[in-house]
Design a protein around this motif. Structure first.
Motif, short mmCIF file in Angstrom:
data_model
loop_
_atom_site.label_atom_id
_atom_site.label_comp_id
_atom_site.label_asym_id
_atom_site.label_seq_id
_atom_site.Cartn_x
_atom_site.Cartn_y
_atom_site.Cartn_z
N UNK A 210 0.77 -30.39 -27.51
CA UNK A 210 -0.31 -29.50 -27.92
C UNK A 210 -0.44 -29.51 -29.44
N UNK A 211 -1.66 -29.60 -29.90
CA UNK A 211 -1.90 -29.73 -31.33
C UNK A 211 -1.65 -28.40 -32.06
N UNK A 212 -1.89 -27.30 -31.38
CA UNK A 212 -1.79 -26.02 -32.06
C UNK A 212 -0.81 -25.14 -31.31
N UNK A 213 0.44 -25.33 -31.55
CA UNK A 213 1.44 -24.53 -30.86
C UNK A 213 2.22 -23.73 -31.89
N UNK A 214 1.45 -22.91 -32.63
CA UNK A 214 2.05 -22.16 -33.73
C UNK A 214 3.18 -21.26 -33.23
N UNK A 215 2.99 -20.72 -32.05
CA UNK A 215 3.99 -19.77 -31.53
C UNK A 215 5.19 -20.49 -30.93
N UNK A 216 5.17 -21.84 -30.99
CA UNK A 216 6.25 -22.62 -30.39
C UNK A 216 6.52 -22.16 -28.95
N UNK A 217 5.42 -22.06 -28.23
CA UNK A 217 5.47 -21.56 -26.87
C UNK A 217 5.89 -22.67 -25.90
N UNK A 218 5.58 -23.91 -26.30
CA UNK A 218 5.75 -25.00 -25.35
C UNK A 218 6.93 -25.91 -25.71
N UNK A 219 7.46 -26.53 -24.70
CA UNK A 219 8.48 -27.55 -24.90
C UNK A 219 7.99 -28.82 -24.22
N UNK A 220 8.30 -29.99 -24.81
CA UNK A 220 7.90 -31.21 -24.13
C UNK A 220 9.08 -32.17 -24.07
N UNK A 221 8.97 -33.08 -23.14
CA UNK A 221 10.03 -34.06 -22.97
C UNK A 221 9.38 -35.41 -22.72
N UNK A 285 5.85 -38.34 -19.77
CA UNK A 285 5.85 -37.22 -20.70
C UNK A 285 5.54 -35.96 -19.91
N UNK A 286 6.35 -34.93 -20.14
CA UNK A 286 6.11 -33.67 -19.44
C UNK A 286 6.06 -32.54 -20.43
N UNK A 287 5.32 -31.51 -20.09
CA UNK A 287 5.26 -30.34 -20.96
C UNK A 287 5.32 -29.08 -20.12
N UNK A 288 5.98 -28.08 -20.65
CA UNK A 288 6.10 -26.81 -19.94
C UNK A 288 6.35 -25.70 -20.93
#
Lengths: 307, 549
Positions: A210-221, A285-288
Motif C-alpha cells: 500500500x502506498x499510503x500506510x502512514x499508520x503502519x496498519x498493514x504487513x506484507x510478505x 506476495x501477500x498482505x494483511x
C-alpha cells in the motif's frame, strides 16, 4: 491471437446507507494513479463525486480527471453496464456503487449476463459506529446482515469513532455474520487501491505494498520459490481466513497450465494465464493487517500446493 | 357567453349527497352549471337539449386511481392471457386456456408479419393457470426458430422467450450465473427471465422496453379508447419517469379536441429523494386541464405473488424468505418529509404489511417535522394491511387505494401458497377501511389486470376468486360504497374531488354513460353492465364511434 478484448473487471461496492460508499469511491478516484476508472452510481442526486474531479458533464455521464468517467444508471443497470463494455478505449476497471438497499451478491451475479465484463471483488462498506444498531434494526437489520454475508471484503469504515476494544468486539461479531469475508478497518475509506481492486488478469507494475500506510496498519510478505504448484489448490488454501490475508498476488508456474497469475481479494481468487515473457522466478506476495497476517501459515500453504 | 347544453338522461346518479338522483344536467364550457329536473336548469339562459343519452343512465365519470398508460401500448402486441379481455377496438380476445392455445395465437399473429426478422411479442401470459407447466424456449421455438419471439407475464415481472430472442440478446451461451436466469440441463438459459435485470435485454429485443413504452403517443391514444369503453374519464399513470422530451407530447395529445381522458401521471421517485420532489413541485405549474402533474409515486417493496413483498412476522406461508426493499426506509422518510415541506402529494406502493409499517412510521416522523393538514398521502395496493394499520392510517391522514381485482386473479394462490388462509381472507380489506374511516379507492393496476372499474367494484362487492371461492366474506362492501370508491373515492386520493367524482354545480362535466342503473341491476351483473361511452369535459364519446385500426 483472439481479437476479443479482455473482459473489464467490475468491483461491486455495496453496503447500507451512510456506510461511506461514496467516500470510498471518491478516494479511489483521487488515487487512481493512471488507472482509467469508470464509476457507476445509482443516481447523481447527492453530488456523489468531488467537484474538483469533474471536468465535464454530459447528460448522465461525468468526465473526470485522468480519463475516468462516472455514469448514473437509474433503473437500467444492465444498459449502463453494456454501454461501459463498448467504451473505446475500454476502462481499466469499473466501480459499481450499489444502492443502499441492493443485495451486492445479486448485483455481482448480474455481471455474468455480460461477457464483456468480469466480476472483481464484492466490497461491502460498514459504518463501525452504527453497524450493530443497523444490524438489529427492525426493517433493515436482516438486509444489512445479508449484505455483509455477501462480501468478499468488508471495509469497516469510520473506525476513528470507536474505541480499540469496541473495534475488536465488532470484528469478532463480523466473523460470525460474515465468516467468508476479510475485514479491513479504516477511516474515510482511506485504503490503498491495490488492496481493493484488481482481480484483472494483467498484473500491474506497481507491487502490492500500500502506498499510503502512514499508520503502519498493514504487513506484507513476499516469498520467492522455485517449484511448480497446483494453482487451484493454492488459491483454495489462501482463502482460509486463518492466514489473515487480505490480498495476494502470485506469479506461478502451474504444473499443467504453465505460467499464470493468481489474484486473491479476500476469499475470492482468480487464476489467469500470464501474458508476455515469463518472469525470472515464481513469487507470491501477500498482505494483511499487522499482527494478523500469519507468514508461517502462508509458507506452509505454498509448500502444500507443490505440484 | 358560451353555449349551454342540457343533457337529458333516464336517470342521473349524481353521488352528491344533497341531490343523489336527477334527470338533467346543464353544461357550459365543459363544466356543470346545474343538475336537477329540466325546469330547474332552464333559468341559466338559452340552451340546446341533448337527447342522445335520453334512455341512458349517467353517473360521474369513473376515476381509475392506479393504472399505467402502458396498457395502451401493450395492445400492439399479442394478448396471451388466460382470461377474456377486450382491446381498444372493442374486440374481445378469448382467454388462452393452455400453452398450446398461446402458441397457436402467436403463430396466427406471426402469419400477418411480412418481415421474417421482425420480433413477435406477447403480453399477459399467466402459466399459474396451466398447472404451472413451465414454458421453455423450445416451446416458443415451435412458433419460430429464427424470429425473436417472447411474451411478458401478466405480473410484468417475467418474460419467456425463444432461442432466437436469447441469441439476439447475447444470452444463448453457457456461463451465466444469475438467479433470474434459470438454466436447462444443457447449461443454457431455459428462456425464462425473471426480474428487471434479467428481462431488460430481451425486452429491448422484443420492443417491450418499459422506458420506450412510457413515451409512446400511439399507446396513449389506445389507452384513452380503453378508458372510453370502461366509462373512465380520469386515469392515473402510476408511475412514469416523465422524461422531459415526453412532456410536450403528453400536453399536446391530451389537449386535442378529440382526446377523451384526463391523465394524471405520477412521477416515479428512485434513489435520492430531493431532485424528484423538487421536480414534481416544479411540474405542478405545467399542468393543463387534461394533464395533471406534480405528484410523486414511491415503490417501497415488491409483490406478494413474486415473494418480493416485505412481510411482517410470520412471513410467507410457504416459508419463502422475506422480500426486498425498493427504497431504504430512511430514504422513504426523507422523501415524505421533503414532500410535506414542498407541498407535493405522494402515493406509496406497499404490498407487504412490513412495508406498510415502514410508511406509517416514516410518515409519523415526517409529520412531526413538517405538519401539513390534509396531505392525502395514499397507500397504493396496501394489500396485506391489518385493522390496526388501518387505524394508524386514519390517525395519520392517509388514504388507501386497495387492489380489489387482485383478489379475483391471485386470491387462490394467496390462500394456498403465499400468505395462507387467514391473511388471504383479510387482503384488500375494503370493509375495514370504510369502518375505520380511511378514504378508500380501488383499482386495476392495468395492464396487470383489465382497466374496468365496474369489474373492480364487482370484485370488492363479491370477493370471488377465479376458482369461485368467496375469499373474505366480511370484507365485502355494498354496491353504493364500491361505486363511490371508483368515483369520488379515487378523486379524493388525487385531491381532485372538488373537480370530479360527482355531478354537482361547478365540477367538470365528466359522466360515465351506462345502459342501465348499477344500483338497480343484480349485484352479480355489475361487471357485465354495458358501458355506452363517456361524456368528458362536456364532449360526448360513444364507444361504438371510436376510431379503430
Amino acid at each position: 491471437m483472439s481479437a476479443v478484448a479482455p473482459p473489464i473487471p467490475v468491483s461491486v461496492i455495496g453496503g447500507y446507507l451512510g456506510a461511506g460508499k461514496t467516500t470510498l469511491v471518491n478516494h479511489l478516484l483521487r488515487h487512481a494513479e493512471g488507472r482509467r476508472l469508470a464509476v457507476l452510481v445509482n443516481d447523481f442526486g447527492e453530488l456523489p463525486i468531488d467537484d474538483a474531479l469533474i471536468e465535464a458533464r454530459d447528460g448522465n455521464l461525468l468526465r473526470l480527471a485522468g480519463g475516468c468517467v462516472c455514469c448514473s444508471f437509474g433503473s437500467d443497470l444492465l444498459g449502463a453496464l453494456q454501454q461501459l463494455g463498448t467504451m473505446r478505449p475500454p476502462p481499466d476497471q469499473v466501480l459499481l456503487e450499489c444502492s443502499g438497499v441492493a443485495r451486492p451478491g445479486a448485483v455481482a451475479r448480474t455481471l455474468t449476463l455480460l461477457p464483456a465484463l468480469q466480476r472483481d471483488a464484492v466490497l461491502v462498506l460498514a459504518d463501525a459506529e452504527t453497524l450493530r444498531e443497523r444490524a438489529a434494526d427492525r426493517y433493515v437489520g436482516e438486509l444489512v446482515q445479508q449484505q455483509l454475508a455477501e462480501a468478499d471484503l468488508i471495509v469497516l469504515n469510520k473506525c476513528d469513532r470507536i474505541a480499540a476494544h469496541g473495534l475488536q468486539a465488532l470484528q469478532g461479531w463480523l466473523t460470525g455474520v460474515a465468516p467468508q469475508a476479510r475485514v479491513l478497518p479504516c477511516t474515510q475509506g482511506r485504503l490503498a487501491p491495490e488492496l481493493l481492486l484488481g482481480l484483472g488478469s494483467v498484473p500491474r507494475a506497481a507491487g502490492l505494498a500500500p502506498a499510503h500506510d502512514a499508520a503502519r496498519q498493514f504487513a506484507s510478505v513476499s516469498v520467492a520459490f522455485d517449484h511448480a504448484v497446483d494453482a487451484a489448490r493454492l488459491a483454495e488454501a489462501l482463502a482460509d481466513p486463518a492466514l489473515g490475508l487480505l490480498r495476494a498476488k502470485g506469479l506461478l508456474r502451474d504444473a499443467l497450465r504453465g505460467w499464470c497469475v493468481l489474484q486473491q481479494v479476500g476469499a475470492r481468487g482468480r487464476i489467469d494465464a500470464l501474458p508476455g515473457t515469463a518472469p525470472a522466478q515464481p513469487r507470491l506476495v501477500g498482505i494483511g493487517l499487522r499482527g494478523q497476517l500469519d507468514e508461517d501459515a502462508l509458507r506452509r500453504a505454498l509448500a502444500a500446493s507443490r505440484a | 357567453m358560451s353555449p349551454i347544453t342540457i343533457f337529458q338522461a333516464r336517470r342521473i346518479l349524481t353521488m352528491a349527497p344533497s341531490r343523489p338522483l336527477a334527470t338533467h344536467v346543464a353544461v357550459r364550457d365543459g363544466r356543470i352549471l346545474g343538475v336537477g329536473a329540466l325546469d330547474e336548469l332552464t333559468g341559466w339562459g338559452p340552451y340546446r337539449l341533448e337527447t342522445r343519452l335520453a334512455d341512458k343512465v349517467l353517473m360521474p365519470g369513473l376515476v381509475e386511481g392506479h393504472s399505467h398508460l402502458m396498457e395502451g401500448a401493450f395492445w400492439r402486441f399479442v394478448y396471451c392471457g388466460c382470461f377474456d379481455r377486450r382491446d381498444p377496438n372493442g374486440r374481445t380476445w378469448p382467454g388462452a386456456k393452455t400453452l398450446d392455445d398461446v402458441l397457436a395465437r402467436l403463430r396466427e399473429a406471426q402469419a400477418r408479419l411480412a418481415d421474417p426478422a421482425q420480433p413477435l411479442a406477447g403480453w399477459g401470459f399467466d402459466p399459474i393457470y396451466f398447472d404451472n407447466r413451465r414454458c421453455v424456449r423450445e416451446d416458443l421455438d415451435r412458433v419460430s426458430p429464427t424470429r425473436p419471439v417472447g411474451m411478458i407475464h401478466a405480473s410484468g415481472h417475467i418474460i419467456n422467450c425463444n432461442s432466437a430472442a436469447l441469441a439476439a440478446a447475447g444470452w444463448l451461451r453457457s456461463g451465466i450465473d444469475h438467479p433470474g436466469v434459470p438454466l436447462g440441463a444443457d447449461g443454457l438459459p431455459t428462456g425464462e427471465l425473471k426480474g428487471p435485470e434479467a428481462m431488460m435485454a430481451v425486452a429491448g429485443v422484443l420492443g417491450l422496453d418499459r422506458a420506450v413504452l412510457a413515451g409512446d403517443e400511439a399507446g396513449l391514444r389506445l389507452f384513452s379508447r380503453l378508458c372510453v369503453r370502461a366509462g373512465v374519464t380520469t386515469a392515473t399513470d402510476l408511475a412514469s419517469p416523465l422524461p422531459d422530451e415526453a412532456l410536450p407530447m403528453l400536453l399536446r395529445t391530451t389537449a386535442e379536441d378529440g382526446f377523451p381522458t384526463r391523465v394524471v401521471p405520477l412521477l416515479r421517485l428512485m434513489g435520492a429523494p430531493e431532485p424528484t420532489i423538487l421536480r414534481a413541485a416544479a411540474l405542478q405549474g405545467q399542468s393543463s386541464d387534461r394533464l395533471r402533474l406534480g405528484r410523486v409515486k414511491i415503490v417501497a417493496d415488491g409483490s406478494i405473488q413474486g415473494f418480493s413483498a416485505r412481510l411482517r412476522w410470520p412471513g410467507y406461508y410457504n416459508g419463502a424468505p422475506n422480500g426486498l426493499w425498493y427504497i431504504a426506509p430512511e430514504q422513504l422518510q426523507q422523501a415524505l418529509t421533503l414532500a410535506l415541506q414542498h407541498g407535493v402529494q405522494v402515493h406509496v406502493h406497499t404490498n407487504g404489511d412490513e412495508a406498510t409499517d415502514a410508511v406509517l412510521d416514516g410518515l409519523e416522523r415526517a409529520l412531526e417535522q413538517h405538519p401539513r393538514p390534509d396531505h392525502r398521502f395514499t397507500l397504493q395496493h396496501c394489500q396485506l394491511a391489518d385493522a390496526a394499520q388501518f387505524r394508524r392510517m386514519k390517525a395519520l391522514g392517509l388514504c388507501v387505494n386497495l387492489f380489489a381485482n387482485h383478489h379475483f386473479y391471485w386470491g387462490d394462490e394467496h390462500y394456498r401458497l403465499t400468505v395462507g388462509p387467514e391473511r388471504a381472507t383479510r387482503m384488500n380489506a375494503c370493509a375495514t377501511a370504510l369502518a375505520t374511516g380511511v378514504p378508500l379507492a380501488i383499482h386495476s393496476d392495468a395492464p396487470i389486470t383489465p382497466l374496468a372499474p365496474l369489474f373492480t367494484a364487482w370484485c370488492a362487492v363479491h370477493r370471488l376468486t377465479a376458482s369461485g371461492r368467496t375469499l373474505g366474506e366480511h370484507e365485502r362492501i355494498g354496491v353504493a360504497d364500491a361505486l363511490r370508491a371508483i368515483t369520488l373515492g379515487a378523486a379524493w386520493t388525487l385531491k381532485l374531488d372538488g373537480e370530479i367524482g360527482s355531478i354537482e354545480c361547478g365540477k367538470r362535466a365528466d359522466f360515465c354513460v351506462l345502459d342501465d342503473d348499477p344500483l338497480a341491476v343484480p349485484a352479480m351483473q355489475l361487471k357485465d353492465l354495458p358501458v355506452w361511452g363517456v361524456v368528458q369535459d362536456g364532449r360526448i364519446f360513444a364507444a361504438s364511434e371510436l376510431p379503430t385500426d
